[in-house]
Design an enzyme around this catalytic site. Structure first.
Site, short mmCIF file in Angstrom:
data_model
loop_
_atom_site.label_atom_id
_atom_site.label_comp_id
_atom_site.label_asym_id
_atom_site.label_seq_id
_atom_site.Cartn_x
_atom_site.Cartn_y
_atom_site.Cartn_z
N HIS A 276 -4.94 -2.98 -3.09
CA HIS A 276 -4.62 -2.03 -3.91
C HIS A 276 -4.59 -2.70 -5.38
CE1 HIS A 276 -4.09 1.04 -1.06
NE2 HIS A 276 -3.78 -0.23 -0.30
N LYS B 278 -11.84 1.37 -2.28
CA LYS B 278 -10.77 1.63 -3.16
C LYS B 278 -11.46 1.51 -4.44
CE LYS B 278 -7.28 0.05 0.12
NZ LYS B 278 -7.67 1.29 1.06
N SER C 79 0.80 -1.04 0.10
CA SER C 79 0.03 -0.02 0.04
C SER C 79 0.74 1.10 -0.10
CB SER C 79 -0.94 -0.05 1.07
OG SER C 79 -0.33 -0.08 2.31
N1 PMP Z 1 -5.42 -3.79 3.28
C1 PMP Z 1 -4.73 -2.93 2.82
C2 PMP Z 1 -3.51 -3.46 1.87
C3 PMP Z 1 -5.25 -1.62 2.73
O1 PMP Z 1 -4.39 -0.48 2.22
C4 PMP Z 1 -6.25 -1.26 3.41
C5 PMP Z 1 -6.81 0.30 3.42
N2 PMP Z 1 -5.78 1.17 3.52
C6 PMP Z 1 -7.14 -2.18 3.83
C7 PMP Z 1 -6.60 -3.40 3.92
C8 PMP Z 1 -8.34 -2.02 4.84
O2 PMP Z 1 -9.29 -1.76 3.93
P1 PMP Z 1 -10.56 -0.71 4.63
O3 PMP Z 1 -10.59 0.36 4.30
O4 PMP Z 1 -11.74 -1.25 3.59
O5 PMP Z 1 -10.87 -1.23 6.07
#
Ligand code: PMP
Length: 386
Positions: free
Chosen positions: A202, A233, A174
């Protein structure tokens, strides 16, 4: 000093441009990758769901919180990602916690990349916590150097051969935008009797055939054990999911506290994600536009002298390596009309303090050219670039 970059309230959003503090700024930090949060078809689907089902489910999936919409989205996602079944959670964060501590039991091991997302770290700690009560020591969690498959093998080869093992990794990381080396990981998993969970938050809608994520990027859909993702996303909504064999999904459905004891995603959230999936399936050209936009920014920023991540994804980190410089850059960019994310310690390791930028399919050249001009002016003024 006026450098605090967080909790900035957005007053209005068109997607690539938002209003903050009464001023319009170019959004270069959102994960709204396909630009669908403002798509009329997605908004209409949310309105219709509110009219038909109301604003919330007021219950867990287990009890009163399952709508036909949840079931439909699960079927559609399982088919889209080529797996037998799917389970929705209320957020992506909760999804990791609904999988890892539920599947990894006494005497079993999580083998986790050191740079994995915080939700995986939290899931790992829960798995370790449950085990340490029994074993007296929390050695359930082992970690390997970031995306280093040689180190992964050296870690996993030291674990008891007969014990269950779950390798967990982000698909696209991320903060760096890097793609996991899934083919090498898969060979190791098969050799040492391990399963793999990939967090494709992502990657879905960004890489792979028609946006089908990391496994598809490498042509390994059939061999992949579990893929999790988020609706926050590409899917322009809120919620999480995991796809896997039916037997795994059935087990999670009946064993995961993060699912059983939490209310299900709202009707509008599920309907928006369904509408976004429709668009992703019908308009794969959006992915090409997203990647073209991200590449344009990556090349443009690198040509100015910025240290940028070289990975081909929608995330383009600008590594600055100093907290105060990051915050000053953030402020300079914001004042000049571009919103990016300031990532400092402990969110990133020392030396990796960065501006995390990310792009959308709905950015037009006029947005990106203007943003590049601002990056150049501010970077020069603050001595970040020559
Ligand atoms: N996994 C990754 C790699 C993320 O970047 C994120 C969100 N930043 C999440 C999980 C969490 O997802 P959510 O926003 O739906 O809680």
């Amino acid at each position: 000093m006026g450098l605090y970059p967080y909790f900035q309230a957005i007053e209005e959003s068109e997607g690539p441009v938002v209003r903050i503090g009464g001023r319009k700024v170019i959004m270069a930090g959102s994960n709204n990758y396909l630009g669908l949060t403002t798509d009329p078809r997605v908004k209409e689907a949310a309105h219709k769901a509110v009219n038909k089902y109301g604003t919330g489910c007021s219950g867990s999936r287990y009890l009163t919180g399952t709508l036909d919409l949840h079931v439909e989205l699960e079927k559609r996602l399982a088919a889209f990602l080529g797996k037998e079944d799917c389970l929705l959670y209320s957020t992506g964060y909760q999804t990791a916690q609904g999988i890892i501590p539920t599947l990894v039991q006494r005497g079993e091991y999580v083998v986790s990349d050191k740079d994995n997302h915080a939700c995986i770290v939290a899931g790992n700690l829960m798995a370790a916590g449950a085990n340490s009560l029994v074993n007296g020591e929390a050695k359930t969690i082992t970690r390997y150097k970031h995306n280093d498959m040689i180190h992964l093998e050296s870690v996993i080869s030291k674990l008891p051969p007969e014990a269950g093992k779950l390798i967990v990794s982000d698909g696209i990381f991320s903060t760096s935008g890097e793609i996991v080396d899934l083919p090498a990981m898969m060979k190791i998993a098969r050799k040492y009797n391990a399963r793999i969970l990939v967090d494709d938050a992502h990657a879905v809608g960004v890489i792979g055939k028609g946006g089908r994520g990391t496994a598809s990027h490498y042509g390994l859909e059939a061999e992949t054990d579990m893929t999790m993702g988020t609706f926050s996303k590409t899917f322009a909504s809120l919620g999480g999911f995991v796809v896997a064999d039916s037997v795994v999904i059935d087990y999670l459905k009946h064993q995961a506290p993060a699912l059983i004891f939490s209310a299900s995603p709202t009707p509008a959230s599920v309907a928006s994600a369904l509408a976004a999936l429709d668009i992703l399936e019908k308009e794969p050209e959006r992915i090409d536009k997203l990647m073209k936009n991200a590449r344009k920014m990556r090349l443009g920023l690198a040509a100015m002298g910025y240290r940028v991540g070289e990975h081909d994804s929608a995330v383009v980190p600008i590594i600055i390596g100093d907290t105060v410089k990051v915050l000053r850059m953030w402020r300079g960019l914001f004042d000049a009309g571009v919103f990016v994310n300031a990532f400092i310690r402990p969110g990133v390791p020392p030396g990796m303090e960065m501006l995390r930028t990310s792009y959308m399919a709905t950015h037009e050249d006029e947005h990106l050219d203007k943003a590049l001009e601002i990056f150049k002016d501010v970077g020069k003024r603050l001595d970040i670039i020559p």
